[in-house]
Design an enzyme around this catalytic site. Structure first.
Site, PDB file in Angstrom:
ATOM      1  N   SER A 256      17.825  25.930  78.574  1.00 58.72           N
ATOM      2  CA  SER A 256      18.375  24.528  78.476  1.00 58.72           C
ATOM      3  C   SER A 256      18.216  23.904  76.977  1.00 58.72           C
ATOM      4  O   SER A 256      18.889  23.201  76.533  1.00 58.72           O
ATOM      5  CB  SER A 256      17.886  23.570  79.301  1.00 58.72           C
ATOM      6  OG  SER A 256      16.559  23.495  79.530  1.00 58.72           O
TER       7      SER A 256
ATOM      8  N   ASP B 163      14.800  13.025  78.455  1.00 63.47           N
ATOM      9  CA  ASP B 163      14.256  13.024  80.144  1.00 63.47           C
ATOM     10  C   ASP B 163      12.902  13.757  80.134  1.00 63.47           C
ATOM     11  O   ASP B 163      12.081  13.690  79.198  1.00 63.47           O
ATOM     12  CB  ASP B 163      15.377  14.019  80.816  1.00 63.47           C
ATOM     13  CG  ASP B 163      15.486  15.509  80.505  1.00 63.47           C
ATOM     14  OD1 ASP B 163      14.540  15.890  79.685  1.00 63.47           O
ATOM     15  OD2 ASP B 163      16.246  15.902  80.759  1.00 63.47           O
TER      16      ASP B 163
ATOM     17  N   HIS C 202      13.262  17.582  78.397  1.00 60.77           N
ATOM     18  CA  HIS C 202      14.002  17.885  77.021  1.00 60.77           C
ATOM     19  C   HIS C 202      13.746  16.811  75.947  1.00 60.77           C
ATOM     20  O   HIS C 202      13.618  15.754  76.485  1.00 60.77           O
ATOM     21  CB  HIS C 202      15.197  18.192  77.296  1.00 60.77           C
ATOM     22  CG  HIS C 202      15.767  19.038  78.583  1.00 60.77           C
ATOM     23  ND1 HIS C 202      15.877  18.704  79.595  1.00 60.77           N
ATOM     24  CD2 HIS C 202      15.799  20.323  78.490  1.00 60.77           C
ATOM     25  CE1 HIS C 202      16.032  19.635  80.466  1.00 60.77           C
ATOM     26  NE2 HIS C 202      15.901  21.035  79.876  1.00 60.77           N
TER      27      HIS C 202
END
Length: 352
Positions: A41, A327, A330
């Site tokens: 991600s 978040d 990340h």
């Protein structure tokens, strides 16, 4: 046990340069032709939007600071690390997702990302997170090469591959998801050795497909991710040192083995990006980088929110430029930018 699995799924969104080369120093080319991204991600610009997985980021407040305030599937408030690498190498401002149906032929010429949030080198990782396994990302890369060949021909594709930079970031989720699961049967050093072998095997397969300049990320300090502090850091939410030690062990093993592999791959330029120490330095010295908060994310409480827990109903911090994490897993756009700005100069010297 069920609670552990749920927690694992929630935070699996996952995510100094050591030169490892088979050649001597060369002058940089006038232009990097393309950037190709593989992994998790940290580099996924939205491939997960087009697969069946709960791990998505194609809704606000993700992307609130992206062009037009549009959530694209990037696990950030704006651009991600892959975007900043592509921009810093002079290729383009944004690195698109290969699975995006609106992708244009011109996008293919300058590179795309095959990365998938929740992926890892360990096959178990992608099974748990329902991400695109990294070996399947190689299959997508083959499709990309086929599409590119139809557009410009084999000779041009060869030149594009020769002057492209492949970026691989894929160990974070392995250490967060699969290591705890597999540690029932094997210890941390054994798992790290397995992970290193999987890393090297992937680099070899990437080389076989034509990649020559390859950037490999080390593992970050996973124990300092906000959600890991919440789950494993006690009442004070300290960094989980056992997790960080596992990441450091993996990094040391990769640093030792990658030059050996590179020496067997003719005309390769392989660089190991230190994803650990720059992040630890920022976390330990936030004021030097303009940050005020480094132990929780900007989205919601910042303690556990990630993916679907960070949504339209989640309040966000007043100023995300003061937060290192967007978040609980990340980096913010500014965090990504600072990391790449620190990394890129040495990386360019290493690759070219």
């Amino acid at each position: 046990m069920i609670l552990l699995v749920v927690n694992v799924i929630l935070f699996c969104l996952y995510a100094s340069i050591c030169l490892c080369s088979s050649q001597g120093t060369i002058n940089p080319p006038e232009k990097v032709s393309a950037v190709l991204a593989f992994g998790d991600s940290f580099l996924d610009p939205g491939n997960n939007d087009y697969i069946t997985t709960p791990l998505k980021a194609n809704f606000l407040p993700y992307g609130k600071d992206f062009m037009g305030g549009k959530p694209t599937g990037r696990f950030s408030n704006g651009k991600n690390i892959g975007d900043f690498f592509a921009e810093g190498l002079g290729v383009k401002e944004y690195l698109p997702a290969f699975l995006d149906p609106s992708l244009q032929e011109n996008d293919l010429l300058t590179g795309v990302s095959f990365a998938s949030g929740g992926s890892g080198y360990d096959p178990l990782t992608s099974t748990v997170s329902a991400a695109i396994p990294i070996l399947d990302q190689l299959n997508l890369f083959k499709q990309y090469i086929g599409n590119l060949t139809r557009i410009v021909g084999e000779e041009a594709v060869t030149n594009i591959m020769k002057n492209s930079v492949s970026v691989v970031c894929s160990s974070t989720n392995d250490l967060v998801i699969s290591l705890p699961a597999r540690s029932v049967l094997i210890d941390v050093p054994t798992y790290d050795r397995m992970l290193v072998n999987l890393t090297l095997n992937f680099i070899q397969e990437l080389y076989k497909l034509g990649a020559r300049k390859i950037v490999v990320f080390s593992a970050p300090p996973t124990g300092c991710l906000p959600i890991e502090r919440t789950l494993n850091g006690g009442i004070l939410r300290m960094c989980d040192q056992k997790e960080n030690e596992a990441a450091q062990l993996y990094n040391n093993m990769v640093k030792e083995q990658l030059p050996v592999l590179a020496s067997s791959l003719p005309k390769s330029r392989i660089a190991l990006v230190d994803f650990y120490n720059p992040l630890i330095n920022i976390i330990n010295n936030p004021q030097q980088y303009g940050f005020q908060v480094v132990n929780r994310g900007c989205c919601g409480t910042g303690l556990v929110e990630v993916s679907f827990l960070c949504n339209r109903l989640s309040p966000t911090c007043p100023d995300d430029t003061k937060y290192f994490f967007w978040d609980s897993f990340h980096l913010t756009e500014i965090g990504c930018n600072i990391f790449v700005n620190q990394t890129l100069p040495s990386l360019v010297n290493s690759l070219f």
